[in-house]
Design an enzyme around this catalytic site. Structure first.
Site, PDB file in Angstrom:
ATOM      1  N   SER A  57       0.800  -1.226   0.000  1.00  0.00           N
ATOM      2  CA  SER A  57       0.000   0.000   0.000  1.00  0.00           C
ATOM      3  C   SER A  57       0.834   1.278   0.000  1.00  0.00           C
ATOM      4  O   SER A  57       0.309   2.349  -0.265  1.00  0.00           O
ATOM      5  CB  SER A  57      -0.950   0.022   1.195  1.00  0.00           C
ATOM      6  OG  SER A  57      -0.223   0.099   2.406  1.00  0.00           O
ATOM      7  N   HIS A  96       1.224   4.171   6.875  1.00  0.00           N
ATOM      8  CA  HIS A  96       0.626   5.023   5.848  1.00  0.00           C
ATOM      9  C   HIS A  96       1.035   6.479   6.051  1.00  0.00           C
ATOM     10  O   HIS A  96       1.585   6.839   7.080  1.00  0.00           O
ATOM     11  CB  HIS A  96      -0.900   4.902   5.834  1.00  0.00           C
ATOM     12  CG  HIS A  96      -1.384   3.671   5.127  1.00  0.00           C
ATOM     13  ND1 HIS A  96      -2.693   3.292   5.116  1.00  0.00           N
ATOM     14  CD2 HIS A  96      -0.726   2.736   4.410  1.00  0.00           C
ATOM     15  CE1 HIS A  96      -2.823   2.173   4.423  1.00  0.00           C
ATOM     16  NE2 HIS A  96      -1.638   1.811   3.988  1.00  0.00           N
ATOM     17  N   ASP A 123      -7.931   6.115   4.679  1.00  0.00           N
ATOM     18  CA  ASP A 123      -7.982   4.918   5.527  1.00  0.00           C
ATOM     19  C   ASP A 123      -9.212   4.803   6.414  1.00  0.00           C
ATOM     20  O   ASP A 123      -9.245   3.946   7.297  1.00  0.00           O
ATOM     21  CB  ASP A 123      -6.740   4.882   6.431  1.00  0.00           C
ATOM     22  CG  ASP A 123      -5.470   4.609   5.679  1.00  0.00           C
ATOM     23  OD1 ASP A 123      -5.533   4.222   4.502  1.00  0.00           O
ATOM     24  OD2 ASP A 123      -4.390   4.782   6.281  1.00  0.00           O
TER      25      ASP A 123
END
Length: 168
Positions: A57, A96, A123
């Site tokens: 990701s 992230h 998210d």
């Protein structure tokens, strides 16, 4: 007791000493690893100073199998920072990028919104049910460095059943 009996007794005594020596050596290795880990926690201010990237990701910046080094400084989190966070109900931390911050009026607390670089959306679906933002206590640390591909050992050990069966 005789020559044979004395030799057997000496051999058993030597085996016991070797086993004890190996146990002490293993204990020293484990204790050293724990001391290093606790030292890293103190120096970095993060409860998890080293993490492995488990998904794609964050590509192309970080690839699956990269090891990230984390630091939790007193500096405020900013948009663009790469953070590792834990969400209630999920055992594995997520790596992230912070894409948006929202300061609450009156309290000064900051809400944080994250997104994986290669993900199309933020998210919010990864957060706990009903949660729209992360708070500071969800953040484990900010990425300050990485080692590419070294974490594949961890991924292989946890995801491949044959390796888990033989070595786990």
């Amino acid at each position: 007791m005789g020559l044979f009996g004395d030799s057997l007794h000496s051999l058993r005594s030597l085996e016991i000493r070797q086993a004890f020596s190996q146990a002490v050596s293993l204990g020293i290795i484990v204790a050293s690893a724990l001391i290093i880990w606790k030292g890293l926690i103190c120096v970095t201010g993060s409860e998890s100073p080293v993490v492995v990237v488990l998904s794609g990701s964050m590509e192309p910046g970080f690839k699956r199998g990269d090891i990230l080094f984390l630091h939790m400084s007193k500096d405020p989190i900013r948009a663009g920072d790469i953070v590792v966070y834990n969400v209630d109900g999920r055992p594995i931390p997520i790596v992230h990028r912070v894409i948006k911050l929202h300061e609450r009026q009156g309290t000064g607390e900051v809400d944080i919104l994250t997104k994986g670089d290669s993900n199309p959306k933020d998210d919010k679906l990864l957060y706990a049910r009903g949660q729209l933002w992360l708070q500071q206590d969800h953040i484990l640390g900010r990425a300050v460095g990485f080692l590419p591909y070294v974490g594949w050992v961890t991924i292989i050990m946890t995801e491949m059943p044959i390796v888990k069966f033989r070595f786990g």
